[in-house]
Design a protein around this motif. Structure first.
Motif, mmCIF file in Angstrom:
data_model
loop_
_atom_site.group_PDB
_atom_site.id
_atom_site.type_symbol
_atom_site.label_atom_id
_atom_site.label_comp_id
_atom_site.label_asym_id
_atom_site.label_seq_id
_atom_site.Cartn_x
_atom_site.Cartn_y
_atom_site.Cartn_z
ATOM 1 N N GLU A 236 36.732 43.585 54.233
ATOM 2 C CA GLU A 236 36.139 42.130 54.644
ATOM 3 C C GLU A 236 35.373 41.553 53.733
ATOM 4 O OE1 GLU A 236 34.942 42.614 58.726
ATOM 5 O OE2 GLU A 236 37.019 43.188 59.413
ATOM 6 N N PHE A 237 34.458 42.407 53.280
ATOM 7 C CA PHE A 237 33.342 41.909 52.480
ATOM 8 C C PHE A 237 33.656 41.716 51.161
ATOM 9 C CE2 PHE A 237 30.201 43.207 49.093
ATOM 10 C CZ PHE A 237 29.030 42.451 49.414
ATOM 11 N N ILE A 238 34.662 42.230 50.657
ATOM 12 C CA ILE A 238 35.167 42.178 49.254
ATOM 13 C C ILE A 238 36.138 40.889 49.241
ATOM 14 C CG2 ILE A 238 36.706 42.947 47.379
ATOM 15 C CD1 ILE A 238 33.917 44.039 47.439
ATOM 16 N N ASN A 239 36.800 40.968 50.586
ATOM 17 C CA ASN A 239 37.778 39.520 50.574
ATOM 18 C C ASN A 239 36.977 38.298 50.693
ATOM 19 O OD1 ASN A 239 40.582 38.824 51.215
ATOM 20 N ND2 ASN A 239 39.746 38.115 53.137
ATOM 21 N N LYS A 240 36.123 38.243 51.411
ATOM 22 C CA LYS A 240 35.032 37.074 51.443
ATOM 23 C C LYS A 240 34.527 36.758 49.889
ATOM 24 C CE LYS A 240 30.890 35.014 53.399
ATOM 25 N NZ LYS A 240 29.917 35.336 54.391
ATOM 26 N N GLU A 241 34.325 37.743 48.949
ATOM 27 C CA GLU A 241 33.728 37.300 47.815
ATOM 28 C C GLU A 241 35.162 36.780 46.783
ATOM 29 O OE1 GLU A 241 30.929 37.156 46.694
ATOM 30 O OE2 GLU A 241 29.720 38.080 48.123
ATOM 31 N N ALA A 242 36.221 37.569 47.121
ATOM 32 C CA ALA A 242 37.518 37.052 46.343
ATOM 33 C C ALA A 242 37.871 35.690 46.690
ATOM 34 C CB ALA A 242 38.665 38.279 46.511
ATOM 35 N N ILE A 243 37.741 35.460 47.878
ATOM 36 C CA ILE A 243 38.071 33.886 48.472
ATOM 37 C C ILE A 243 37.019 33.033 47.832
ATOM 38 C CG2 ILE A 243 38.349 32.559 50.367
ATOM 39 C CD1 ILE A 243 40.521 34.330 50.140
ATOM 40 N N ASN A 244 35.907 33.378 47.941
ATOM 41 C CA ASN A 244 34.807 32.512 47.080
ATOM 42 C C ASN A 244 35.032 32.202 45.773
ATOM 43 O OD1 ASN A 244 33.549 31.965 49.502
ATOM 44 N ND2 ASN A 244 32.003 33.633 49.209
ATOM 45 N N HIS A 245 35.723 33.502 44.956
ATOM 46 C CA HIS A 245 35.896 33.380 43.627
ATOM 47 C C HIS A 245 37.135 32.323 43.329
ATOM 48 C CE1 HIS A 245 36.822 35.270 39.517
ATOM 49 N NE2 HIS A 245 37.913 34.566 39.743
ATOM 50 N N LEU A 246 38.159 32.408 44.342
ATOM 51 C CA LEU A 246 39.211 31.513 43.985
ATOM 52 C C LEU A 246 38.790 29.988 44.656
ATOM 53 C CD1 LEU A 246 42.119 33.737 45.598
ATOM 54 C CD2 LEU A 246 41.990 32.814 43.053
ATOM 55 N N ASN A 247 37.889 29.783 45.246
ATOM 56 C CA ASN A 247 37.274 28.415 45.414
ATOM 57 C C ASN A 247 36.754 27.836 44.256
ATOM 58 O OD1 ASN A 247 37.753 27.751 48.042
ATOM 59 N ND2 ASN A 247 36.396 29.490 48.881
ATOM 60 N N ASN A 248 36.610 28.851 43.412
ATOM 61 C CA ASN A 248 35.740 28.200 41.987
ATOM 62 C C ASN A 248 36.295 28.422 40.842
ATOM 63 O OD1 ASN A 248 33.061 27.638 43.551
ATOM 64 N ND2 ASN A 248 32.738 29.967 43.467
ATOM 65 N N TYR A 249 37.557 29.294 40.766
ATOM 66 C CA TYR A 249 38.380 29.326 39.673
ATOM 67 C C TYR A 249 39.749 29.526 40.020
ATOM 68 C CZ TYR A 249 33.814 31.244 38.174
ATOM 69 O OH TYR A 249 32.538 31.402 37.628
ATOM 70 N N ASN A 250 40.642 29.429 38.991
ATOM 71 C CA ASN A 250 41.941 28.982 39.218
ATOM 72 C C ASN A 250 42.758 30.394 39.843
ATOM 73 O OD1 ASN A 250 42.186 26.222 38.501
ATOM 74 N ND2 ASN A 250 42.242 26.803 36.515
ATOM 75 N N ASP A 251 42.184 31.495 39.263
ATOM 76 C CA ASP A 251 42.823 32.754 39.752
ATOM 77 C C ASP A 251 41.977 33.974 39.607
ATOM 78 O OD1 ASP A 251 42.341 33.332 36.946
ATOM 79 O OD2 ASP A 251 44.362 32.889 36.413
ATOM 80 N N ILE A 252 42.411 34.979 40.218
ATOM 81 C CA ILE A 252 41.727 36.332 40.375
ATOM 82 C C ILE A 252 42.632 37.560 39.833
ATOM 83 C CG2 ILE A 252 42.177 36.859 42.797
ATOM 84 C CD1 ILE A 252 39.213 37.935 42.749
ATOM 85 N N GLY A 253 41.831 38.417 39.016
ATOM 86 C CA GLY A 253 42.764 39.716 38.581
ATOM 87 C C GLY A 253 42.671 40.819 39.441
ATOM 88 N N ARG A 254 43.371 41.903 39.168
ATOM 89 C CA ARG A 254 43.284 43.107 40.081
ATOM 90 C C ARG A 254 42.024 43.878 39.790
ATOM 91 N NH1 ARG A 254 46.877 45.658 42.849
ATOM 92 N NH2 ARG A 254 48.639 44.406 41.887
ATOM 93 N N THR A 255 41.521 44.437 40.978
ATOM 94 C CA THR A 255 40.293 45.280 41.048
ATOM 95 C C THR A 255 40.539 46.456 42.123
ATOM 96 O OG1 THR A 255 38.827 43.536 40.542
ATOM 97 C CG2 THR A 255 37.768 45.640 41.370
ATOM 98 N N THR A 256 40.705 47.702 41.492
ATOM 99 C CA THR A 256 40.861 48.671 42.421
ATOM 100 C C THR A 256 39.673 49.563 42.817
ATOM 101 O OG1 THR A 256 43.152 48.944 41.744
ATOM 102 C CG2 THR A 256 42.282 50.844 42.709
ATOM 103 N N PHE A 257 39.532 49.717 44.189
ATOM 104 C CA PHE A 257 38.288 50.787 44.560
ATOM 105 C C PHE A 257 39.093 51.960 44.984
ATOM 106 C CE2 PHE A 257 37.018 46.486 45.085
ATOM 107 C CZ PHE A 257 35.921 46.355 44.302
ATOM 108 N N LEU A 258 38.763 53.283 44.730
ATOM 109 C CA LEU A 258 38.959 54.376 45.449
ATOM 110 C C LEU A 258 37.630 54.875 46.356
ATOM 111 C CD1 LEU A 258 40.699 56.553 42.651
ATOM 112 C CD2 LEU A 258 41.802 54.812 44.324
ATOM 113 N N ILE A 259 38.000 54.851 47.331
ATOM 114 C CA ILE A 259 36.830 55.100 48.188
ATOM 115 C C ILE A 259 37.351 56.644 49.038
ATOM 116 C CG2 ILE A 259 35.854 54.523 50.467
ATOM 117 C CD1 ILE A 259 36.708 51.789 50.062
ATOM 118 N N SER A 260 36.362 57.670 48.539
ATOM 119 C CA SER A 260 36.471 59.059 48.950
ATOM 120 C C SER A 260 35.570 59.425 49.882
ATOM 121 C CB SER A 260 36.452 59.954 47.744
ATOM 122 O OG SER A 260 37.202 59.397 46.318
#
Length: 326
Positions: free
Chosen positions: A127-151
């Motif tokens: 939810e936290f990262i999604n909020k930041e990604a949506i804010n990113h798309l509000n300011n820019y045309n696209d967003i690339g892939r980022t992967t997190f491995l949570i162990s």
């Protein structure tokens, strides 16, 4: 790119990450341009060739241009959880390092954080990262892939879990849908003792053979068959495609899995897990010497473990004596 990996042992986890960040730039290769002109000259006299702007743009391709070292990609999330990251170095003009540290600071303020189930922590991170990604798309045309491995290592159950969280490549128009979510997450199958991501994927092919390729291409094959046979979507049973893909592994012959080295991994000691994680990183770094591409994996290598004692770095997290002083 980068290389990150989690290796699961009998009584703990080994986690490794490099520190290079690769910048991409749009490049037009000379050979490609010459071939383009040759094709044009087959139907148009050379001196009359006209090139439309869109044709010129299509000749460019994104390629790695240079790398920088010392990007943090392995983080202690809590006492028994680690996060590694691959892909974009920033979201919404914030370095991934600081995004994760902001979430950790938020967790530390919550007195009930340690009582939460691990899956709840995963969902809150998404939810936290999604909020930041949506804010990113509000300011820019696209967003690339980022992967997190949570162990995560469960001390009381002596059990390890790994979740893969992806920021899905998206366009600005996607956020017009109020229900749009930039994030996907999944729990990695307990069958896999090694989970890795990044480039050049040499380690994955050694461990898993072509299974990843098979699983990546299967959805495209299904869609192609449906299209070629002109099957109407409304006639396809609900969840047919989803169930087909979830059962895809069962279609493979036994020999396919026999070729997977990871299928034969014994229950590893924590020392063996550390050794294997280091070996996989070395394979990725060394293989680059024999390719034409610029190195995209390397720099300072960080290695950590999580066991009954909790999270701790065992390599790469300390300032050491400089190698240019005798």
């Amino acid at each position: 790119m980068t290389f990150i990996a989690t290796v699961i042992a009998k009584k703990g986890i080994a986690i490794i990450a490099d520190s290079l960040v690769t910048s991409m730039t749009n490049v037009m290769e000379y050979e490609k341009f010459i071939n383009f002109i040759k094709e044009k000259s087959k139907v148009t006299p050379f001196h009359e060739i006209k090139i439309e702007p869109i044709e010129l743009v299509d000749l460019f391709k994104k390629k790695p241009s240079h790398t920088k070292d010392f990007e943090e990609k392995l983080f202690k999330y809590d006492n028994f959880t680690a996060i590694t990251t691959a892909g974009s170095a920033s979201i919404n003009n914030k370095r991934i390092e600081y995004l994760i540290k902001d979430k950790i600071a938020e967790n530390n303020k919550n007195k009930n954080y340690n009582r939460k189930r691990f899956i709840t922590k995963i969902k809150e991170f998404c939810e936290f990262i999604n909020k930041e990604a949506i804010n990113h798309l509000n300011n820019y045309n696209d967003i690339g892939r980022t992967t997190f491995l949570i162990s995560h290592y469960n001390k009381s159950k002596d059990k390890s879990e790994v979740y893969k969280v992806d920021v899905v490549p998206s366009k600005k128009e996607d956020i017009k849908d109020d229900k749009f979510n930039c994030i996907t997450y999944k729990k990695m199958d307990e069958f896999y003792k090694v989970v890795c991501d990044g480039q050049n994927r040499i380690s994955e092919r050694i461990l898993f053979g072509e299974i990843d390729f098979f699983l990546d291409i299967t959805p495209k094959i299904v869609k192609k068959v449906i299209s070629d046979l002109k099957i109407k979507e409304e006639t396809i049973p609900m969840d047919y495609e989803k169930n087909f893909l979830s059962n895809a592994k069962s279609f493979l012959p036994k020999q396919f899995f026999d070729d997977m080295k990871v299928n034969k991994l014994a229950d590893l000691s924590l020392q063996q897990a550390v050794d294997l994680a280091t070996l996989l990183m070395k394979i990725e770094i060394d293989f680059q010497k024999y390719t034409e591409n610029i190195p995209t994996v390397g720099g300072v290598i960080k290695l950590a473990v999580i066991d009954q004692e909790g999270f701790r770095f065992i390599f790469g997290n300390e300032i050491v004596k400089p190698d240019n002083i005798s």
